[in-house]
Design a protein around this motif. Structure first.
Motif, PDB file in Angstrom:
ATOM      1  N   ASP A   1     -37.846   4.745  13.904  1.00  0.00           N
ATOM      2  CA  ASP A   1     -38.321   5.578  15.016  1.00  0.00           C
ATOM      3  C   ASP A   1     -37.611   5.281  16.328  1.00  0.00           C
ATOM      4  O   ASP A   1     -37.992   5.792  17.375  1.00  0.00           O
ATOM      5  CB  ASP A   1     -39.827   5.385  15.197  1.00  0.00           C
ATOM      6  N   ARG A   2     -36.581   4.451  16.291  1.00  0.00           N
ATOM      7  CA  ARG A   2     -35.888   4.094  17.522  1.00  0.00           C
ATOM      8  C   ARG A   2     -34.465   3.666  17.217  1.00  0.00           C
ATOM      9  O   ARG A   2     -34.152   3.230  16.110  1.00  0.00           O
ATOM     10  CB  ARG A   2     -36.632   2.966  18.241  1.00  0.00           C
ATOM     11  N   GLY A   3     -33.633   3.799  18.212  1.00  0.00           N
ATOM     12  CA  GLY A   3     -32.259   3.368  18.028  1.00  0.00           C
ATOM     13  C   GLY A   3     -31.299   4.145  18.907  1.00  0.00           C
ATOM     14  O   GLY A   3     -31.693   5.044  19.668  1.00  0.00           O
ATOM     15  N   ARG A   4     -30.042   3.781  18.824  1.00  0.00           N
ATOM     16  CA  ARG A   4     -28.982   4.490  19.550  1.00  0.00           C
ATOM     17  C   ARG A   4     -28.863   5.900  19.001  1.00  0.00           C
ATOM     18  O   ARG A   4     -28.896   6.105  17.781  1.00  0.00           O
ATOM     19  CB  ARG A   4     -27.659   3.749  19.392  1.00  0.00           C
ATOM     20  N   VAL A   5     -28.724   6.886  19.875  1.00  0.00           N
ATOM     21  CA  VAL A   5     -28.586   8.267  19.442  1.00  0.00           C
ATOM     22  C   VAL A   5     -27.131   8.535  19.085  1.00  0.00           C
ATOM     23  O   VAL A   5     -26.228   8.300  19.903  1.00  0.00           O
ATOM     24  CB  VAL A   5     -29.051   9.251  20.547  1.00  0.00           C
ATOM     25  N   GLU A   6     -26.916   9.002  17.859  1.00  0.00           N
ATOM     26  CA  GLU A   6     -25.587   9.440  17.463  1.00  0.00           C
ATOM     27  C   GLU A   6     -25.679  10.881  17.009  1.00  0.00           C
ATOM     28  O   GLU A   6     -26.608  11.258  16.283  1.00  0.00           O
ATOM     29  CB  GLU A   6     -25.028   8.538  16.353  1.00  0.00           C
ATOM     30  N   VAL A   7     -24.745  11.689  17.444  1.00  0.00           N
ATOM     31  CA  VAL A   7     -24.786  13.121  17.207  1.00  0.00           C
ATOM     32  C   VAL A   7     -23.558  13.540  16.422  1.00  0.00           C
ATOM     33  O   VAL A   7     -22.485  12.928  16.557  1.00  0.00           O
ATOM     34  CB  VAL A   7     -24.887  13.898  18.548  1.00  0.00           C
ATOM     35  N   TYR A   8     -23.711  14.562  15.583  1.00  0.00           N
ATOM     36  CA  TYR A   8     -22.626  15.053  14.743  1.00  0.00           C
ATOM     37  C   TYR A   8     -22.053  16.327  15.351  1.00  0.00           C
ATOM     38  O   TYR A   8     -22.792  17.281  15.634  1.00  0.00           O
ATOM     39  CB  TYR A   8     -23.155  15.330  13.336  1.00  0.00           C
ATOM     40  N   ALA A   9     -20.766  16.347  15.567  1.00  0.00           N
ATOM     41  CA  ALA A   9     -20.115  17.525  16.134  1.00  0.00           C
ATOM     42  C   ALA A   9     -18.695  17.629  15.626  1.00  0.00           C
ATOM     43  O   ALA A   9     -17.952  16.638  15.611  1.00  0.00           O
ATOM     44  CB  ALA A   9     -20.116  17.462  17.667  1.00  0.00           C
ATOM     45  N   ASN A  10     -18.316  18.789  15.190  1.00  0.00           N
ATOM     46  CA  ASN A  10     -16.940  19.080  14.758  1.00  0.00           C
ATOM     47  C   ASN A  10     -16.425  18.083  13.729  1.00  0.00           C
ATOM     48  O   ASN A  10     -15.294  17.606  13.817  1.00  0.00           O
ATOM     49  CB  ASN A  10     -15.999  19.125  15.972  1.00  0.00           C
ATOM     50  N   GLY A  11     -17.284  17.730  12.770  1.00  0.00           N
ATOM     51  CA  GLY A  11     -16.831  16.916  11.646  1.00  0.00           C
ATOM     52  C   GLY A  11     -16.912  15.424  11.823  1.00  0.00           C
ATOM     53  O   GLY A  11     -16.436  14.679  10.972  1.00  0.00           O
TER      54      GLY A  11
END
Length: 800
Positions: free
Chosen positions: A703-713
């Motif tokens: 429920d917590r942690g560094r946010v990592e986002v997926y974009a363009n592969g």
């Protein structure tokens, strides 16, 4: 450590799978041999007397062979001389097909949608021959009422006994070279890549980097996580809820992907069953210094599954000038001494001193050390074995057993051939390279392994390399960085369950995810290389087997019975619970039943047990190995209905399904897994732009942690000093939580150092579907650094 740079019930509802079915049935695929118990064939321990045609490889042991022979004589008692002379061979042939390595195909055992045949599938010409001579004996072979109904109608009887897949009908399959050419041998593709399979053993682990057994007859195995936790697993693969060892407060590591520090090694004393001693290797921080520490522990006097944490005695500490190249292997060799494998101190090129730590025998870094820890209750914590090679050399540390090591990551002792003991005692290591090559060495007393003068077979430091006094030993194998950039040493397989693998050294690469093998040529004494691939098509479609794994191969292991395992993870972070333990299996041949049986000693358990729940699945195989019988099973097949495909399409129309053929690759792996071990081979539609994940919580909470986002592969971080609760709300709701409890800034959950910064200056209203729908500086556009990486704490109540 490492170098971081209803099977068929609803099948027609999917057009995607339909295309696979059409492709499969129109052109029958190469199917793997299997027995009626749906396991690979084997060579009987005792030679068969009745079904001798399958004495070298088949599906019957001696006991079953005798049962079939007794059944044969009971049947033949019903025949006169004429019957004997005309039918004996047919009766024997049909009875013995149960022993065929293709028995499952011949009897339809591999297809759960059809009943098990009582007579093997027959080729039409063979069926016609025995019908004209011996049709009356069929009712003695089988109690199938259809046989007695059809026995006077040759055409309908032979249609009933015919296989859907003509490649496997008896006896033509015996002369089908495509099927029988390499029967019983480990399969390989056109490029020589060995087709092996895996079995999931444990999951949900945080960078599992060691799995060892105590050699105490219990057949427990102990899995260590990088954070400093060790867990006990019982032979049934259940996990004890209480940790075996917990030194997380002392272990120095971080959630950064690729951090080489942490709990790195574990081994049990050869006499652990009697003295209760074990040894650990881990990173610590002492003041402002980073060190590697080797400590001795004892088992608790009240619980055989817990370490006495107050029993720690520090055997040895060595200062680490840098945070990488920490070594980490501990093992006891056949001589009973403790071997310690240290790295060269870190950084690049071993820049310490005139020749580097590895070539400096007065330094303990870049070495293989050997010490005696027996009888150390009084006096020194360890002694120097009298035959250590440099005990009499001035300025050399007496602990040094071998030198010239860069960063040996995972070493093992060869148990030797089970029969001849050839190779017993050899120590194999993978030594991680610098810029160009990775290598595998056999460690011997007093030898120089070349670093930093050499890397693999080539020169690294030309001046040192030219020194005639170097006297270094070359690796048994080295490979370039186009194949992988961080070797993970393995084991020589000496187990019982997979006879074809005996003598094969199996290892891997952390960065590329390759599984590899070496086999010594007895004539030339050269080591011959073969890559290992996951079995394609139906190769691995045995119960419990899978054909994919996460690509970051951290370590290998051997259980008490000698079977081989490896550990890998989806995300190479000490806090990511994506680690899985896999057992290696050869689907082409197994040991005869009963040979590998052992009885583990009982284990007194005081902790709760967590049952094992496998999560991994076989990829690319979703249907039985042959098409279902679409005709009414109470009626014989109609030869006028040869278009079974049309019958299938009619079913689709009745279901009102739109059929659109779609290209299908049955061996496409899951994201961040490997089939042919090429990093980055992913299914394009697995992640959509805007997908998010949380990484970096030290306790592994989701429920917590560094946010990592997926974009363009690709995955990346959100670097934003203006990060707020509205932004966090978008992330939390996307992950299924009702509330954002905290918008964390300034890398509270660690820096995503090895990822691209995807977003900066994010401004959300809190109602957007993804962060990409919010205002931001542009994908990949930023003016920040990873120390500003944003995170979240989510929840389903308004209180933290």
């Amino acid at each position: 450590m490492w170098y971081f740079c209803d099977v068929f019930g609803r099948i027609w509802q999917s057009p995607f799978i339909l295309f696979y079915l059409l492709a499969f049935w129109i052109a029958p695929a190469f199917l793997h041999p299997q027995c009626l118990d749906f396991k690979p064939p084997f060579q009987p321990q005792q030679e068969l007397q009745f079904c001798q045609m399958y004495k070298y490889l088949g599906c019957c042991d001696y006991a079953r062979d005798q049962e079939l022979m007794a059944k044969y004589y009971r049947i033949m008692d019903n025949f006169d001389y004429y019957g004997y002379s005309n039918c004996a061979a047919y009766v024997q042939d049909l009875l013995c097909q149960e022993c065929s390595p293709y028995a499952a195909h011949l009897f339809d055992a591999e297809d759960p949608s059809t009943p098990l045949r009582t007579i093997p599938g027959l080729c039409p010409d063979y069926c016609s021959q025995f019908h004209s001579k011996c049709r009356s004996f069929l009712t003695l072979l089988s109690d199938d009422p259809r046989l007695s109904e059809l026995q006077h109608d040759q055409r309908r009887l032979c249609q009933y006994l015919e296989l859907d897949d003509p490649d496997y009908c008896y006896p033509h399959l015996l002369s089908n070279e495509r099927l029988t050419k390499n029967l019983g041998r480990t399969a390989a593709d056109s490029e020589g890549c060995l087709q092996l399979c895996l079995e999931e053993v444990a999951n949900g682990l945080r960078n599992p980097l060691a799995m060892v057994h105590a050699n105490d007859g219990t057949h427990r195995f102990f899995i260590a996580e990088q954070v400093g936790l060790v867990w006990v697993y019982l032979p049934d693969r259940s996990k004890l809820e209480k940790p075996f060892l917990n030194i997380t407060k002392a272990v120095l590591t971080s959630p950064w992907e690729g951090d080489e520090r942490g709990f790195l090694g574990l081994t049990f004393h050869p006499n652990f069953k009697y003295n209760g001693k074990l040894y650990v290797y881990y990173s610590v921080e002492v003041g402002f210094d980073e060190r590697i520490r080797i400590s001795e522990f004892r088992i608790s006097s009240t619980d055989m599954n817990v370490v006495d944490h107050g029993s720690e005695r520090i055997i040895l500490e060595i200062d680490e000038p840098a945070s990488n190249h920490n070594g980490g292997q501990l093992l006891f060799a056949d001589d009973g001494y403790l071997y310690i494998f240290t790295g060269d101190g870190g950084m690049a090129g071993d820049p310490f001193g005139k020749f580097g730590n590895a070539q400096n025998k007065s330094a303990l870094l870049g070495k293989v050390l050997r010490i005696d820890v027996d009888d150390n209750e009084r006096g020194p914590l360890y002694r120097i074995p009298p035959d250590n090679p440099f005990v009499h050399e001035p300025k050399a540390r007496p602990e040094v057993f071998a030198y010239g090591v860069r960063n040996m990551w995972r070493c093992s002792v060869d148990r030797g051939d089970p029969n001849t003991k050839e190779g017993k005692g050899r120590i194999f290591c993978g030594d991680v390279g610098q810029n160009k090559y990775e290598e595998v060495d056999i460690v011997e007393k007093g030898r120089n392994y070349g670093w930093r003068a050499k890397e693999g077979f080539s020169c690294y430091d030309k001046k040192l390399c030219a020194n005639s006094s170097l006297d270094d030993v070359l690796p048994i194998y080295a490979y370039p960085h186009k194949m992988g950039k961080s070797v993970t040493g393995g084991y020589v397989y000496r187990g019982c369950e997979n006879p074809n693998l005996n003598g094969m050294y199996i290892f891997g690469d952390f960065m590329s995810g390759r599984l590899m093998s070496l086999k010594e040529n007895r004539n030339t004494r050269n080591w011959e290389y073969s890559e290992i691939c996951m079995g394609v098509g139906l190769t691995c479609s045995f119960p419990g087997l899978i054909n994919n794994y996460y690509p970051y191969i951290i370590s290998f292991a051997e259980d008490e019975a000698g079977e081989l395992y490896f550990m890998s993870t989806e995300i190479p972070s000490a806090t990511s619970p994506t680690g899985v333990v896999y057992k290696i299996a050869d689907p082409s041949r197994r040991a005869p039943p009963g040979k590998c049986h052992y009885e583990p000693l009982s284990v007194r358990v005081r902790s709760n047990l967590i049952p094992f729940e496998p999560k991994e699945t076989l990829i690319g195989v979703h249907v039985p190995t042959k098409h279902p019988r679409l005709s009414n099973p109470e009626e014989p097949p109609d030869t006028g209905s040869e278009d079974w495909l049309q019958e299938l399409l009619d079913i689709f129309r009745e279901q009102d399904v739109q059929i659109t053929p779609t290209p299908f690759t049955p061996t496409t792996p899951k994201p961040l897994r490997t089939s042919r071990q090429r990093k980055g081979r992913r299914r394009k539609d697995k992640h959509k732009n805007g997908a998010v994940r949380l990484v970096g919580d030290e306790d592994g909470r989701g429920d917590r942690g560094r946010v990592e986002v997926y974009a363009n592969g690709e995955w990346g971080t959100v670097c934003d000093d203006l990060w707020n609760t509205k932004n966090a709300m978008v992330v939390c709701r996307q992950l299924g939580f009702h509330h954002a409890l905290k918008a964390s800034k300034f890398a509270e959950f660690g820096e995503g150092m090895n990822l691209k910064i995807i977003l900066d200056d994010v401004q959300c209203e809190g109602t957007e579907e993804t962060l990409l729908d919010c205002q931001h500086a542009g994908i990949g556009t930023h003016n920040c650094a990873h120390y500003e990486d944003a995170g979240v704490i989510c929840g389903n109540s308004g209180l933290e």
